[in-house]
Design a protein around this motif. Structure first.
Motif, PDB file in Angstrom:
ATOM      1  N   UNK A 116       0.882  -1.037  -0.020  1.00 56.95           N
ATOM      2  CA  UNK A 116      -0.207  -0.056  -0.019  1.00 56.95           C
ATOM      3  C   UNK A 116       0.812   1.410   0.128  1.00 56.95           C
ATOM      4  N   UNK A 117       2.146   1.155   0.060  1.00 54.95           N
ATOM      5  CA  UNK A 117       3.172   2.348   0.002  1.00 54.95           C
ATOM      6  C   UNK A 117       3.643   2.245  -1.414  1.00 54.95           C
ATOM      7  N   UNK A 118       3.676   3.562  -1.855  1.00 54.04           N
ATOM      8  CA  UNK A 118       4.634   4.087  -3.071  1.00 54.04           C
ATOM      9  C   UNK A 118       6.051   3.827  -2.646  1.00 54.04           C
ATOM     10  N   UNK A 119       6.793   3.116  -3.405  1.00 51.86           N
ATOM     11  CA  UNK A 119       8.150   2.674  -3.266  1.00 51.86           C
ATOM     12  C   UNK A 119       9.071   2.900  -4.216  1.00 51.86           C
ATOM     13  N   UNK A 120      10.319   2.925  -3.865  1.00 55.70           N
ATOM     14  CA  UNK A 120      11.617   2.805  -4.631  1.00 55.70           C
ATOM     15  C   UNK A 120      12.561   1.893  -4.308  1.00 55.70           C
ATOM     16  N   UNK A 121      12.886   0.979  -4.891  1.00 54.26           N
ATOM     17  CA  UNK A 121      13.688  -0.029  -4.446  1.00 54.26           C
ATOM     18  C   UNK A 121      14.969  -0.307  -5.659  1.00 54.26           C
ATOM     19  N   UNK A 122      16.192   0.145  -4.919  1.00 56.03           N
ATOM     20  CA  UNK A 122      17.432   0.206  -5.763  1.00 56.03           C
ATOM     21  C   UNK A 122      18.505  -0.529  -5.046  1.00 56.03           C
ATOM     22  N   UNK A 123      19.237  -1.215  -6.114  1.00 60.20           N
ATOM     23  CA  UNK A 123      20.335  -2.053  -5.421  1.00 60.20           C
ATOM     24  C   UNK A 123      21.719  -1.809  -5.903  1.00 60.20           C
ATOM     25  N   UNK A 124      22.666  -1.336  -4.978  1.00 63.73           N
ATOM     26  CA  UNK A 124      23.931  -1.228  -5.427  1.00 63.73           C
ATOM     27  C   UNK A 124      24.675  -2.612  -5.003  1.00 63.73           C
ATOM     28  N   UNK A 125      25.765  -2.780  -6.086  1.00 58.65           N
ATOM     29  CA  UNK A 125      26.781  -3.783  -5.999  1.00 58.65           C
ATOM     30  C   UNK A 125      27.918  -3.593  -5.077  1.00 58.65           C
ATOM     31  N   UNK A 126      28.143  -2.351  -4.455  1.00 55.01           N
ATOM     32  CA  UNK A 126      29.183  -2.092  -3.554  1.00 55.01           C
ATOM     33  C   UNK A 126      28.808  -1.129  -2.636  1.00 55.01           C
ATOM     34  N   UNK A 127      29.661  -1.242  -1.193  1.00 55.87           N
ATOM     35  CA  UNK A 127      29.375  -0.308  -0.273  1.00 55.87           C
ATOM     36  C   UNK A 127      30.142   1.027  -0.647  1.00 55.87           C
ATOM     37  N   UNK A 128      30.024   1.988   0.186  1.00 58.82           N
ATOM     38  CA  UNK A 128      31.263   3.094   0.058  1.00 58.82           C
ATOM     39  C   UNK A 128      32.486   3.154   0.427  1.00 58.82           C
ATOM     40  N   UNK A 129      32.752   1.843   1.155  1.00 62.79           N
ATOM     41  CA  UNK A 129      33.949   1.432   1.689  1.00 62.79           C
ATOM     42  C   UNK A 129      34.826   0.391   1.006  1.00 62.79           C
ATOM     43  N   UNK A 130      33.994   0.113  -0.367  1.00 62.85           N
ATOM     44  CA  UNK A 130      34.521  -0.685  -1.047  1.00 62.85           C
ATOM     45  C   UNK A 130      34.701  -2.187  -0.653  1.00 62.85           C
ATOM     46  N   UNK A 131      33.914  -2.540   0.266  1.00 58.50           N
ATOM     47  CA  UNK A 131      33.912  -3.958   0.873  1.00 58.50           C
ATOM     48  C   UNK A 131      33.135  -4.931  -0.047  1.00 58.50           C
ATOM     49  N   UNK A 132      32.529  -4.738  -0.929  1.00 59.09           N
ATOM     50  CA  UNK A 132      32.015  -5.519  -1.936  1.00 59.09           C
ATOM     51  C   UNK A 132      30.823  -5.958  -1.415  1.00 59.09           C
ATOM     52  N   UNK A 133      29.931  -5.514  -0.510  1.00 58.56           N
ATOM     53  CA  UNK A 133      28.787  -5.709   0.063  1.00 58.56           C
ATOM     54  C   UNK A 133      27.696  -5.193  -0.912  1.00 58.56           C
ATOM     55  N   UNK A 134      26.922  -6.076  -1.367  1.00 60.80           N
ATOM     56  CA  UNK A 134      25.762  -5.820  -2.151  1.00 60.80           C
ATOM     57  C   UNK A 134      24.482  -5.183  -1.240  1.00 60.80           C
ATOM     58  N   UNK A 135      23.868  -4.164  -1.451  1.00 57.24           N
ATOM     59  CA  UNK A 135      22.984  -3.720  -0.592  1.00 57.24           C
ATOM     60  C   UNK A 135      21.762  -3.088  -1.125  1.00 57.24           C
ATOM     61  N   UNK A 136      20.639  -3.344  -0.593  1.00 57.78           N
ATOM     62  CA  UNK A 136      19.502  -2.793  -1.451  1.00 57.78           C
ATOM     63  C   UNK A 136      18.813  -1.774  -0.499  1.00 57.78           C
ATOM     64  N   UNK A 137      18.359  -0.675  -1.204  1.00 60.91           N
ATOM     65  CA  UNK A 137      17.871   0.286  -0.518  1.00 60.91           C
ATOM     66  C   UNK A 137      16.292   0.533  -0.801  1.00 60.91           C
ATOM     67  N   UNK A 138      15.486   0.623   0.191  1.00 60.30           N
ATOM     68  CA  UNK A 138      13.985   0.810  -0.095  1.00 60.30           C
ATOM     69  C   UNK A 138      13.516   1.963   0.520  1.00 60.30           C
ATOM     70  N   UNK A 139      12.782   2.781  -0.351  1.00 58.66           N
ATOM     71  CA  UNK A 139      12.505   4.246   0.022  1.00 58.66           C
ATOM     72  C   UNK A 139      10.909   4.271  -0.020  1.00 58.66           C
ATOM     73  N   UNK A 140      10.157   4.283   0.879  1.00 57.22           N
ATOM     74  CA  UNK A 140       8.622   4.475   0.862  1.00 57.22           C
ATOM     75  C   UNK A 140       8.155   5.746   1.195  1.00 57.22           C
TER      76      UNK A 140
END
Length: 555
Positions: A116-140
């Motif tokens: 029921x919420x308008x959402x934006x889902x975005x995935x980045x392949x790496x963190x800002x510290x270049x640790x290689x961690x894939x992370x997903x942003x969910x903005x509602x």
């Protein structure tokens, strides 16, 4: 491990969230990074999708909904919620996690828990510290545009209605963390217990303070390093980290709480206890720092447990710095750190890309069989080198375990298999119990949702009115009657409280997390021993003809 972070935003510009996800930003100031022409620099790789936006841009859709329901018009209103799911860097090489797979998991998580919420889902392949961690942003968008079912983290009727806003309460955040853990278990990804905290709790503010302090220290040391001078200090430590080190040194040598307090007092730190909780006051502060803000190693239960261990070992308290340093090194076994917990963005340390398979022993190649299958000379040369390396690893592991005969190795393999099977059975039993509790929770929530309708039936005065009322709300009565049949089949005469039931489910998830990690460690050990056994058998079979030949020559 996957971690979950939440940020609430009062920024009325919904486009700013999308801009952050699509373009490069400075990690310290969070301002966009511009090229030499003053233009925004797009991120190299990402996946982006919108939900419930009706084909419109996320920002436009959110503003239309806000105007329609006359919400989010004040400055102090929380306009959007930003959730970040960060996966373990090892999930890529070890478990096959890709950006596309993480994006699909993020979209599914958003649909299930933020309907029921308008959402934006975005995935980045790496963190800002270049640790290689894939992370997903969910903005509602904080505003809900559709009526939704009653979800476990909701506790008010308004939480399901269109035109009302999302609330990220402590209970809701715990529920989301438990669901992230379940998602990682289901997908076969690395995971730690997010519900019971970590040994070292580094907040986002402390993390950035350490990063900025380290950057400033590096800048200060740069001229000295260029001049060939070794700086006195090369690593920046926050005040909280210094306090943690002081506490660990005291815990390494103290055998009672009085001795622990006395050692800290020598360093200018005062221990205070209030309502069964510890806090620590340093000389530069007027307000003590609670143990909860430092980490689980420093709360009352953990401290008393370590002191009791020291007392049983007969620790003699010495106040020399050399002794304290030695005991601090030994204490790492008494206060173990999470091996996988928070070594990324939230914990302030860079996690390297670790692939256990690179260091693990592999099976020897049967060169004669492969050559008979048609392999060439190049493969034969590679196989000989491979076999030499794996044979050396096999013998090293064989010696490390302390085996003196192949029979001991075979017994160890059988024991490891039985331990793995036992843990697997416990894990399956726990999953079955957890599934039953989840089903009960679903029925309790469905029954609670129909409470106003059921009470409305009692208010009807005549039989005709009651019949008309039941017909008008037939779907709700079908749900309520199905739930009542389920409760009767389960033998329940009194329904459990929703909060108590959710707490029980979270406890089961924590137990499952521990068994899940134990099972994978046992499975890895079993496979290692099994490979060692197969290699040893192959080595012995290969040497057997040579032994027979030597014996025939001796005769």
């Amino acid at each position: 491990m996957a971690t979950l972070k939440h940020l609430g935003s009062k920024n009325a510009d919904y486009g700013a969230a999308e801009q952050y996800l699509l373009f490069e930003h400075d990690e310290f100031t969070m301002k966009p990074v511009l090229d030499e022409n003053g233009r925004l620099i797009p991120r190299e790789d990402y996946r982006l999708s919108t939900l419930n936006c009706g084909g419109e841009d996320f920002a436009v859709a959110c503003m239309r909904s806000n105007l329609r329901y006359e919400k989010n018009q004040r400055r102090e209103d929380v306009k959007s919620h930003h959730y970040i799911i960060s996966f373990d860097p090892r999930d890529g090489p070890d478990n096959g996690l890709t950006v596309d797979r993480a994006q699909a998991l993020g979209e599914q998580f958003c649909k299930e828990h933020f309907p029921g919420h308008q959402a934006l889902v975005c995935t980045h392949p790496d963190g800002h510290n270049h640790s290689g961690n894939i992370h997903v942003h969910i903005v509602i968008n904080s505003l809900r545009i559709e009526e939704v079912p009653f979800l476990p983290y909701m506790d008010r009727p308004a939480d399901t209605k269109a035109g009302c806003k999302h609330r990220c309460t402590d209970a809701a955040l715990r529920y989301f963390k438990s669901e992230v853990m379940e998602m990682c278990h289901r997908e076969g990804l690395y995971q730690i217990d997010l519900l019971n905290g970590s040994k070292n709790r580094v907040t986002d503010r402390e993390y950035w303070a350490q990063k900025k302090g380290q950057a400033a220290l590096d800048k200060q040391n740069a001229p000295m390093i260029a001049g060939g001078i070794t700086p006195r200090q090369t690593k920046f430590e926050t005040n909280k980290e210094k306090l943690r080190q002081t506490l660990r040194k005291a815990l390494a040598t103290a055998a009672s709480f009085d001795e622990f307090s006395s050692l800290l007092l020598r360093e200018g730190v005062t221990v205070k206890e209030s309502r069964g909780r510890l806090s620590y006051l340093t000389p530069d502060r007027t307000k003590p720092i609670t143990a909860r803000k430092l980490g689980g190693d420093f709360d009352r239960t953990a401290v008393l447990a370590v002191l009791e261990q020291n007392a049983q070992r007969g620790v003699t308290v010495r106040y020399t710095p050399q002794h304290q340093a030695a005991r601090a090194a030994e204490q790492t076994a008494a206060i173990p750190e999470y091996l996988h917990a928070g070594k990324g963005r939230l914990q302030g340390e860079k996690t390297g890309k670790i692939d256990p398979r690179q260091d693990s022993v592999q099976r020897l190649v049967d060169i004669e069989q492969k050559m008979a299958e048609g392999k060439g000379k190049g493969y034969e040369r590679w196989a000989k080198i491979h076999n030499l390396k794996q044979a050396a690893k096999t013998l090293t592991i064989y010696q490390q375990y302390g085996f003196s005969s192949p029979e001991q190795l075979e017994a160890a393999v059988a024991t490891a298999y039985q331990e793995m099977r036992q843990t697997s059975g416990e894990l399956k039993a726990l999953e079955t119990k957890l599934q039953g509790k989840r089903e009960l929770r679903q029925q309790v929530l469905a029954y609670a949702k129909t409470k106003p309708i059921r009470e409305g039936l009692k208010a009807q005065k005549s039989e005709k009115a009651r019949a008309a009322y039941r017909q008008a709300n037939e779907s709700d009565f079908i749900i309520a009657e199905a739930a009542a049949r389920y409760f009767k089949a389960q033998g329940l005469t009194k329904l459990p409280g929703r909060k108590a039931l959710q707490a029980e489910i979270e406890q089961l998830i924590s137990e499952k997390d521990g068994l899940y990690n134990t099972y994978h460690e046992q499975k890895q050990r079993f496979r290692e021993l099994q490979t060692v056994k197969r290699n040893i058998d192959q080595i012995l079979r290969r040497e057997e003809p040579h032994r027979r030949k030597e014996q025939s020559h001796e005769r």
